[in-house]
Design an enzyme around this catalytic site. Structure first.
Site, short mmCIF file in Angstrom:
data_model
loop_
_atom_site.label_atom_id
_atom_site.label_comp_id
_atom_site.label_asym_id
_atom_site.label_seq_id
_atom_site.Cartn_x
_atom_site.Cartn_y
_atom_site.Cartn_z
N GLU A 101 -10.59 40.80 -43.48
CA GLU A 101 -10.25 40.19 -42.19
C GLU A 101 -8.77 39.87 -42.12
O GLU A 101 -8.15 39.99 -41.06
CB GLU A 101 -11.07 38.91 -41.97
N TYR A 157 2.03 26.97 -17.77
CA TYR A 157 0.97 27.42 -18.67
C TYR A 157 1.27 28.78 -19.30
O TYR A 157 0.61 29.16 -20.26
CB TYR A 157 -0.40 27.41 -18.00
N GLU A 172 -11.32 27.45 -38.07
CA GLU A 172 -11.13 26.04 -37.77
C GLU A 172 -9.65 25.66 -37.92
O GLU A 172 -9.12 24.91 -37.11
CB GLU A 172 -11.97 25.16 -38.70
N LYS A 174 -14.29 34.28 -32.40
CA LYS A 174 -14.18 35.50 -33.20
C LYS A 174 -15.19 36.45 -32.56
O LYS A 174 -16.39 36.22 -32.60
CB LYS A 174 -14.54 35.19 -34.66
#
Length: 118
Positions: free
Chosen positions: A21, A53, A73, A98
């Site tokens: 990954e 933004y 996290e 994910k």
């Protein structure tokens, strides 16, 4: 408190527990809720009185591309910390997904949902 929702920020990144990954990468998607007092800009019609933004979108895309953490996290937490540094933002909700986690016989997504404030 007022809020601005920014959804569907997608990026290819290298965060994940497995070495593959962090080497091969995968797609992520981020949704943000930015808590901001919109009353000043609602009265003035001036961008200088509110959050731009586009900064948050650019920041998220950059972090998705460049960060290499073991856990999503951690990536979500770093996104929240950095978004809170943008002028006018008092609180942020980060939903980090994910999109295709490497889990056998699983076709769903994994989403981390955190809220942080100053």
């Amino acid at each position: 408190m007022d809020s601005i929702k920014v959804t569907g920020i997608r990026g290819y990144g290298y965060t994940g527990l497995l070495p593959e990954e962090r080497t091969l990468g995968q797609w992520f998607e981020v949704d943000l809720v930015l808590w901001v007092d919109l009353q000043p800009s609602g009265k003035s019609d001036n961008l200088d009185d509110t959050v731009d933004y586009r900064q948050a979108i650019s920041l998220v895309k950059h972090l998705l591309k460049t960060a290499k953490f073991a856990l999503v996290e951690k990536l979500a937490d770093v996104i929240a910390e950095d978004v809170l540094k943008i002028k006018f933002i008092n609180k942020v909700r980060v939903k980090l997904s994910k999109l295709s986690p490497p889990i056998p016989d699983f076709e769903g997504r994994i989403t981390i949902d955190i809220t942080r404030s100053l």
